[in-house]
Write an enzyme that holds these catalytic residues in place. Structure first.
Site, short mmCIF file in Angstrom:
data_model
loop_
_atom_site.label_atom_id
_atom_site.label_comp_id
_atom_site.label_asym_id
_atom_site.label_seq_id
_atom_site.Cartn_x
_atom_site.Cartn_y
_atom_site.Cartn_z
CD GLU A 142 -2.83 -1.27 2.40
OE1 GLU A 142 -2.72 -0.42 3.29
OE2 GLU A 142 -3.65 -2.20 2.46
CD GLU A 166 -4.25 -7.75 1.92
OE1 GLU A 166 -5.20 -7.13 2.40
OE2 GLU A 166 -3.06 -7.43 2.09
#
Ligand code: XIL
Length: 385
Positions: free
Chosen positions: A171, A276
């Site tokens: 991220e 994810e």
């Protein structure tokens, strides 16, 4: 007659081979054999053995495991130089015992950073649960480089040859494709990416390494990842894949948006990991994001399936998952792994994110560890692709 035993052996071998080929997959791991690994994400209950139902499910159905929290910096090095290995050891041992591909999550991330890590007074920080974070000023650039090097080197070396794949940076971009203004970026600029990959590779040259983010369907975001992959490659640094988190909701993104981003990544020559995956079955009145500090207020309208998912919503969910899986199977040459974020609906983080206290249905197995209809579809059909 002289040839009889030979003939018999050939006949037996042919029959054995034919019956092998006939053997239909009975699990997800078997269904995806020869295509990509199928992963679950494990919390403490699974690898410590208290949640035996979830552990048995992982052992039987999945071929890859990711650490949900135990390798994150705030858990593994909460104070400078003090590493807490027990949980991560239990996680890795579980993977070794049951012969799973083992994923380390993660080395660099702005969330769940150790509170001391970026700050001048951090070295003096004593970890007390619930204690307020240490605030700026940041430590010096030299000090930060040393801390970052120590963290990555110690963690990767500790599990050298045991963790198969390390998520190096998680991220690091905003949705508009610019760098997130994290302490890493604020202190080091873009160089932190290249240093992290270099140090991870030096600590375990055989480990596969990748970049990871959410909202990868956004063109500006994936375009910057493509640029970063090319930059890593041109510097001669190891990069094996880009991870697309794929926290999906019931409407967004479209399969086509996913596929467009996948094709852009594939064109660089690296693999795609779906890292994810989950698909919320609940209404989503907010901007799509997996930034874990985003929180919204609970209202009963945001939690409509407390007593169980309606047949209609369940059908919608299963059909939508199937259309994504068909796309994953179509691109099995590029996709190396598909990991769902959790084990069953019962313990999924989506029950608490981005609104606390809801009842969500985002994973492949329900609260009783039973497969959703789409799982049965996968088991029956994946090998036909
Ligand atoms: C989540 C975990 O599932 C939760 O248990 C924890 O409280 C917060 O983090 N993106 C990531 C994951 O990369 O590490 C996050 O995991 C979910 C969003």
């Amino acid at each position: 007659m002289k040839n009889f035993p030979k003939l018999l052996i050939v006949l037996l071998a042919v029959t054995a081979l034919a019956s092998c080929a006939d053997k239909k997959p009975a699990t997800l791991a078997e269904a995806f054999k020869g295509k990509f690994t199928i992963g679950a994400t494990l919390n403490k209950g699974v690898y410590s053995g208290t949640d035996t139902a979830a552990a048995n499910l992982v052992i039987r159905q999945f071929s890859s495991i990711t650490a949900e929290n135990c390798m994150k910096q705030e858990n593994i090095q909460p104070e400078k130089g003090k590493f807490y290995w027990d949980e991560a050891e239990a996680f890795v041992s579980f993977g070794e015992k049951y012969d799973k591909e083992i994923i380390g999550h993660n080395l660099v991330w702005h969330s769940q950073m150790a509170r001391w890590f970026a700050f001048e007074d951090g070295a003096k920080f004593e970890f007390i649960p619930g204690q307020r974070p240490v605030f700026p000023p940041y430590c010096s650039k030299e000090e930060f480089l040393e801390r970052m090097h120590d963290h990555i080197t110690t963690l990767v070396s500790h599990f050298k040859g045991r963790v198969d794949v390390w998520e190096v940076c998680n991220e690091i971009l905003e949705d508009d494709g610019t760098f997130r203004k994290s302490p890493y970026y604020n202190i080091l600029g873009e160089e932190f990416v290249y240093l992290a990959f270099q140090w991870a590779h030096e600590a375990d040259p055989d480990a596969r390494l990748y970049l990871n983010d959410y909202n990868m369907h956004i063109p500006a975001k994936v375009d910057t990842y493509v640029r970063l992959v090319k930059e890593l490659q041109s510097r001669g640094l190891r990069v094996d894949a880009v991870g697309m988190q794929e926290h999906l909701d019931i409407n967004n993104p479209t399969v086509e948006e996913f596929e467009t981003s996948l094709n852009k990544i594939a064109a660089t020559g690296v693999k795609v990991y779906i890292t994810e995956w989950d698909m919320s079955a609940l209404p989503n009145p907010y901007l799509m994001s997996a930034e874990i500090t985003n929180r919204f207020e609970y209202t009963p309208e945001t939690d409509p399936y407390k007593e169980g998912l309606s047949a209609e919503q369940s059908k919608l969910w299963n059909n939508r998952v199937q259309s994504f899986v068909e796309c994953y199977l179509k691109h099995a040459d590029v996709i190396d792994r598909w990991t769902q974020w959790g084990t069953t609906d019962a313990t999924s983080w989506k029950n608490g994110f981005p609104i606390h206290g809801r009842t969500d249905y985002p994973l492949l197995f329900d609260r009783a560890c039973q497969p959703k209809p789409v799982v049965n579809w996968i088991i029956a059909n994946a090998q036909k692709f």
